[in-house]
Write an enzyme that holds these catalytic residues in place. Structure first.
Site, PDB file in Angstrom:
ATOM      1  N   ASP A 188       0.878  -1.163   0.000  1.00  0.00           N
ATOM      2  CA  ASP A 188       0.000   0.000   0.000  1.00  0.00           C
ATOM      3  C   ASP A 188       0.916   1.213   0.000  1.00  0.00           C
ATOM      4  O   ASP A 188       1.603   1.484   0.994  1.00  0.00           O
ATOM      5  CB  ASP A 188      -0.891  -0.011   1.248  1.00  0.00           C
ATOM      6  CG  ASP A 188      -1.817   1.197   1.331  1.00  0.00           C
ATOM      7  OD1 ASP A 188      -1.648   2.149   0.542  1.00  0.00           O
ATOM      8  OD2 ASP A 188      -2.703   1.201   2.206  1.00  0.00           O
ATOM      9  N   ASN A 244       3.955   2.907 -10.532  1.00  0.00           N
ATOM     10  CA  ASN A 244       2.800   3.003 -11.431  1.00  0.00           C
ATOM     11  C   ASN A 244       1.481   3.281 -10.705  1.00  0.00           C
ATOM     12  O   ASN A 244       0.564   3.821 -11.297  1.00  0.00           O
ATOM     13  CB  ASN A 244       2.676   1.702 -12.232  1.00  0.00           C
ATOM     14  CG  ASN A 244       1.386   1.617 -12.993  1.00  0.00           C
ATOM     15  OD1 ASN A 244       1.207   2.249 -14.026  1.00  0.00           O
ATOM     16  ND2 ASN A 244       0.440   0.834 -12.473  1.00  0.00           N
ATOM     17  N   TYR A 301      -5.984  15.746  -9.878  1.00  0.00           N
ATOM     18  CA  TYR A 301      -5.199  14.776 -10.644  1.00  0.00           C
ATOM     19  C   TYR A 301      -4.095  15.418 -11.479  1.00  0.00           C
ATOM     20  O   TYR A 301      -2.929  15.027 -11.380  1.00  0.00           O
ATOM     21  CB  TYR A 301      -6.115  13.956 -11.553  1.00  0.00           C
ATOM     22  CG  TYR A 301      -5.372  12.917 -12.355  1.00  0.00           C
ATOM     23  CD1 TYR A 301      -4.833  11.793 -11.730  1.00  0.00           C
ATOM     24  CD2 TYR A 301      -5.199  13.060 -13.724  1.00  0.00           C
ATOM     25  CE1 TYR A 301      -4.140  10.831 -12.454  1.00  0.00           C
ATOM     26  CE2 TYR A 301      -4.512  12.103 -14.457  1.00  0.00           C
ATOM     27  CZ  TYR A 301      -3.986  11.000 -13.821  1.00  0.00           C
ATOM     28  OH  TYR A 301      -3.286  10.058 -14.537  1.00  0.00           O
ATOM     29  N   LYS A 319       0.287  15.152 -11.083  1.00  0.00           N
ATOM     30  CA  LYS A 319       1.266  14.664 -12.044  1.00  0.00           C
ATOM     31  C   LYS A 319       2.337  15.723 -12.316  1.00  0.00           C
ATOM     32  O   LYS A 319       3.509  15.385 -12.534  1.00  0.00           O
ATOM     33  CB  LYS A 319       0.568  14.236 -13.335  1.00  0.00           C
ATOM     34  CG  LYS A 319      -0.347  13.031 -13.163  1.00  0.00           C
ATOM     35  CD  LYS A 319       0.402  11.823 -12.572  1.00  0.00           C
ATOM     36  CE  LYS A 319      -0.460  10.587 -12.526  1.00  0.00           C
ATOM     37  NZ  LYS A 319       0.258   9.395 -11.973  1.00  0.00           N
ATOM     38  N   THR A 332      -8.743   2.274 -19.192  1.00  0.00           N
ATOM     39  CA  THR A 332      -8.644   1.565 -17.919  1.00  0.00           C
ATOM     40  C   THR A 332      -9.794   2.015 -17.027  1.00  0.00           C
ATOM     41  O   THR A 332     -10.522   2.962 -17.351  1.00  0.00           O
ATOM     42  CB  THR A 332      -7.319   1.863 -17.190  1.00  0.00           C
ATOM     43  OG1 THR A 332      -7.308   3.241 -16.761  1.00  0.00           O
ATOM     44  CG2 THR A 332      -6.122   1.617 -18.107  1.00  0.00           C
TER      45      THR A 332
END
Length: 243
Positions: free
Chosen positions: A61, A88, A166, A170, A201
């Protein structure tokens, strides 16, 4: 110590992470499937082994210090070192994410996984990576983290929806990668960022236009860079991505 190349892929029980593990395993590597869900991790390992990959499960985790420490201990006991780390694992935090309406808790949760989680796991694995002859670290980012593309005027320069949790996570990850590259300058550790593209995905409700296998290709490429390869850079299949 194992003579086979040892890799760890976080978030490897499904999607892009699974395909990265499959791609590295196809090279004859021993691949640790990092995932926090016990059943999904076990299923992924069994599926990979059925295709001939030397896969093993790594309970992990990325938001938990003790879990990262235990994962490093497991790899040390199994192989004595780590050659490649692919960070990832990531989350979007859910949509919509308009800056004026977002819950700050959403931003905290996304940064905890997408940024702090990468730092946590990288630091836990660095002692093992330093034992490798050709260590590589690959961080899975996204072109939505490119400030150039986010702020571009032309349509082809902009990317992704408004996503104040989000997308900046990044951007943050990209900056963190550069800081690691600066600190590790002069060592044999190469660290880079890869964008898999808009992959179908569950992260995006399977709206992407690329397959997980296509998305995994850039991580496999960066994981197998030669010793004189780049470090501290941001890449996609088409080449370097502007910051």
């Amino acid at each position: 110590m194992s003579q086979r190349t040892i890799a760890l892929v976080t978030g490897a029980n499904k999607g892009i992470g699974y395909e990265i593990a499959a791609g590295l395993g196809a090279l004859g590597w021993s691949v640790g499937v990092g995932a926090r869900d016990d059943q999904r991790r076990t299923d992924a390992v069994e599926k990979l082994r059925a295709t001939g990959v030397d896969a093993f499960g790594v309970p992990l985790d990325v938001t938990d210090d003790a879990s990262a420490t235990a994962a490093a201990r497991l790899i040390e006991e199994r192989a004595g070192r780590l050659d490649v780390l692919v960070n990832n694992a990531g989350i979007t935090g859910g949509m919509p994410q308009e800056p004026s309406r977002v819950d700050p808790a959403t931003i905290r949760a996304v940064v905890e996984t997408n940024v702090i989680g990468v730092i946590r796991v990288t630091n836990a694995m660095l002692p093992l990576l330093r034992r490798s002859a050709s260590p590589r670290i690959v961080n899975t980012s996204s072109s939505v983290g490119s400030l150039t593309r986010q702020s571009g005027v032309a349509g082809e320069q902009t990317t992704g929806p408004v996503a104040v949790a989000y997308a900046p996570s990044k951007t943050f990850l990209n900056a963190v990668t550069v800081q690691y590259a600066r600190e590790l300058s002069g060592t044999n550790i190469l660290i880079n960022v890869g964008c898999p593209g808009f992959v179908a995905t569950d992260l995006n409700g399977f709206r992407g236009v690329r397959t997980p296998g296509q998305g995994a290709a850039i991580a496999v490429k960066l994981a197998t860079l030669p010793d004189d390869g780049p470090t501290g850079k941001f890449f996609e299949d088409a080449g370097e991505v502007p910051w």
